[in-house]
Design an enzyme around this catalytic site. Structure first.
Site, PDB file in Angstrom:
ATOM      1  N   HIS A 131     -26.987   5.281  24.298  1.00  0.00           N
ATOM      2  CA  HIS A 131     -25.951   4.020  23.788  1.00  0.00           C
ATOM      3  C   HIS A 131     -26.199   3.752  22.502  1.00  0.00           C
ATOM      4  CE1 HIS A 131     -24.750  -0.330  23.714  1.00  0.00           C
ATOM      5  NE2 HIS A 131     -24.288  -0.244  24.790  1.00  0.00           N
ATOM      6  N   ASP A 208     -35.399   2.879  26.957  1.00  0.00           N
ATOM      7  CA  ASP A 208     -34.250   2.054  27.105  1.00  0.00           C
ATOM      8  C   ASP A 208     -33.651   1.696  28.498  1.00  0.00           C
ATOM      9  OD1 ASP A 208     -31.838   0.754  27.453  1.00  0.00           O
ATOM     10  OD2 ASP A 208     -30.695   1.925  25.859  1.00  0.00           O
ATOM     11  N   GLN A 211     -30.151   0.160  31.799  1.00  0.00           N
ATOM     12  CA  GLN A 211     -29.429   0.391  32.958  1.00  0.00           C
ATOM     13  C   GLN A 211     -30.342   0.595  34.249  1.00  0.00           C
ATOM     14  OE1 GLN A 211     -26.164   0.261  33.710  1.00  0.00           O
ATOM     15  NE2 GLN A 211     -25.699  -0.106  31.431  1.00  0.00           N
ATOM     16  N   LYS A 234     -27.471  -7.692  32.722  1.00  0.00           N
ATOM     17  CA  LYS A 234     -27.121  -6.499  33.631  1.00  0.00           C
ATOM     18  C   LYS A 234     -28.055  -6.581  34.791  1.00  0.00           C
ATOM     19  CE  LYS A 234     -26.591  -3.637  29.621  1.00  0.00           C
ATOM     20  NZ  LYS A 234     -25.115  -3.381  29.605  1.00  0.00           N
ATOM     21  N   CYS A 374     -19.768   2.703  24.404  1.00  0.00           N
ATOM     22  CA  CYS A 374     -20.611   2.697  23.333  1.00  0.00           C
ATOM     23  C   CYS A 374     -21.722   3.882  23.358  1.00  0.00           C
ATOM     24  CB  CYS A 374     -21.660   1.263  23.386  1.00  0.00           C
ATOM     25  SG  CYS A 374     -20.760  -0.048  23.479  1.00  0.00           S
TER      26      CYS A 374
HETATM   27  N1  PLP Z   1     -28.637   0.691  26.424  1.00  0.00           N
HETATM   28  C1  PLP Z   1     -27.889   0.978  27.642  1.00  0.00           C
HETATM   29  C2  PLP Z   1     -28.412   2.090  28.302  1.00  0.00           C
HETATM   30  C3  PLP Z   1     -26.985   0.206  27.674  1.00  0.00           C
HETATM   31  O1  PLP Z   1     -26.193   0.510  29.099  1.00  0.00           O
HETATM   32  C4  PLP Z   1     -26.811  -0.991  27.100  1.00  0.00           C
HETATM   33  C5  PLP Z   1     -25.561  -1.903  27.572  1.00  0.00           C
HETATM   34  O2  PLP Z   1     -24.404  -1.366  27.780  1.00  0.00           O
HETATM   35  C6  PLP Z   1     -27.485  -1.234  26.059  1.00  0.00           C
HETATM   36  C7  PLP Z   1     -28.452  -0.541  25.699  1.00  0.00           C
HETATM   37  C8  PLP Z   1     -27.300  -2.477  25.116  1.00  0.00           C
HETATM   38  O3  PLP Z   1     -27.289  -3.730  26.063  1.00  0.00           O
HETATM   39  P1  PLP Z   1     -27.174  -5.106  25.351  1.00  0.00           P
HETATM   40  O4  PLP Z   1     -25.462  -4.883  25.005  1.00  0.00           O
HETATM   41  O5  PLP Z   1     -27.457  -6.075  26.362  1.00  0.00           O
HETATM   42  O6  PLP Z   1     -27.921  -5.429  24.141  1.00  0.00           O
END
Ligand code: PLP
Length: 416
Positions: A131, A208, A211, A234, A374
């Site tokens: 992401h 990270d 998900q 999420k 993203c």
């Molecule tokens: N990393 C992953 C794999 C994501 O799917 C997301 C959000 O879709 C993020 C990071 C960023 O999350 P946040 O927008 O809650 O900071």
């Protein structure tokens, strides 16, 4: 046959009663079919109630007062930290830092760990399936500190090229920052392999978990990583609250990310010293009710059971892959094996823009995401500008998958 009978483990009808929004209609007065869970999940009454209860009965700042409300607020906030630590398998709640979201957690590490630990010539390794929030902070640090940023490439099915990873992770690698599950195509990363490669070279690992934490059992202690980031919104919690877990000995090597109230030990007009973790990384008044509600969301997930949730989503994803593959014009990205993917299905319909798909589905009550998710490097690797993405959670049903499939057939007829 009801979903309760068909899908293993979960009483979906009962679970759905906890989510008021699932009773509403959208589009042309159609019952909501919410399939955008990878972006943000829905919130059960048990979590909503905690937010209301905080403002109704306790509202006060934390760590500051001796009066009853402040003590109660502090106890609730710290209690939530304990609950979340347990949910994630963290050895100590003091290693769990509240942030706004995964993005802030990763930025905290890039800035506070990076500036305290990286020097010119060092390498950071990320991957092509990240992401943007696990790419951009490292690009900034690369440019500020003159370090190198290397990528583990993606294979055609969206999975990581593990052989290439073994070449890329080496003696100069100081940190590997990697997603546990890609949000764009749903691939589950072979974390154990990557962590083993990093540890061979004494590199730290940031996972990270945005998900993975909502959909699979997490055990940060067993994982062997050094940092783990996730977002409450999420995982059935509210927006504006997330978490960074990190090993205490690593947090102790880091300078604060932000400074101000609540993160100090002493302040004079010439200098200041820092509080112990986790306060050292929580400057200013935090999202108190968000943290409390995040704790309630973890309790909710824990009561249902993460193994049951994962099994339900595997079954739903398998059904969805079968049914959607019956549409001649569809291309489904990502691996076909449900063991290798989460409940995320990214797809294209020949000659139809994903935004048109999204709008048509919305008119029939179905919420999906259309765009680059993203994850522009993934879109570039697939050579598409965007995809349509349906993503499932514990409250989704087989009937909803059927509705999605039927409506996509209508999309093909309408635009074809
Ligand atoms: N990393 C992953 C794999 C994501 O799917 C997301 C959000 O879709 C993020 C990071 C960023 O999350 P946040 O927008 O809650 O900071």
């Amino acid at each position: 046959m009801t979903d309760k009978e068909h899908l293993t483990g979960l009483n979906i009808e009962q679970i759905r009663r906890d989510f008021p929004v699932l009773k509403r209609t959208v589009g042309n007065d159609k019952p909501l079919v919410y399939l955008d869970n990878a972006a943000t999940s829905q919130t059960p009454v048990q979590v909503i109630a905690e937010i209301t209860r905080f403002y109704r009965d306790h509202n006060a700042n934390i760590h500051r007062g001796v009066h009853t409300l402040s003590v109660e607020s502090t106890d609730l906030y710290e209690g939530a930290r304990n609950t979340i630590a347990e949910f994630l398998g963290a050895p100590s709640a003091s290693e769990c830092i509240f942030t706004r979201n995964t993005t802030e957690s990763i930025n905290l590490v890039a800035s506070a760990w990076g500036k305290s630990n990286l020097q010119e010539g060092d390498e950071i390794v990320i991957s092509e399936i990240e992401h943007h929030s696990n790419i951009v902070p490292w690009q900034i640090i690369r440019d500020e500190l003159n370090v190198s940023l290397r990528f583990i490439p993606m294979l055609a099915d969206g999975s990581l090229d593990v052989d290439a990873a073994a070449e890329i992770i080496g003696p100069r690698t100081k940190l590997v920052a990697i997603t546990a599950m890609a949000n764009s195509l749903g691939n589950i990363t072979p974390l154990a392999d990557i962590i083993e490669m990093a540890k061979k070279h004494d590199a730290l690992v940031l996972v990270d978990g945005a998900q993975s934490a909502p959909h699979m059992q997490t055990d940060v202690a067993a994982l062997g990583a050094d940092f783990f980031a996730c977002s409450a919104h999420k995982m059935l919690g509210p927006t504006g609250i997330g978490l960074l877990w990190a090993k205490a000995e690593v947090l102790d090597t880091m300078q604060p990310f932000m400074t101000g109230g609540d993160m100090i030990s002493t302040v004079t007009m010439s200098q200041s010293t820092w509080a112990e973790i986790p306060a050292k990384f929580e400057a200013g008044t935090p999202n108190i009710e968000g943290a409390i509600a995040f704790g309630a969301a973890c309790n909710y997930l824990d009561n249902i059971g993460m193994t049951s949730i994962r099994n339900h989503e595997k079954e739903l994803t398998g059904l969805a892959l079968d049914k959607l593959n019956s549409i001649e014009e569809i291309t489904i990205f990502g691996p076909s094996d449900v063991e290798k993917r989460g409940g995320v299905i990214s797809f294209a319909l020949q000659g139809i823009h994903p935004h048109d798909i999204g709008q048509f589905l919305d008119s029939e009550g179905i919420a999906i995401r259309a765009g680059h998710h993203c994850a522009q490097p993934v879109m570039s690797a697939l050579n598409v500008p965007a995809t349509a993405r349906a993503s499932f959670y514990l409250y989704n049903t087989e009937a909803e998958i059927d509705h999605l499939t039927d409506t996509l057939n209508q999309v093909v007829k309408y635009f074809g």
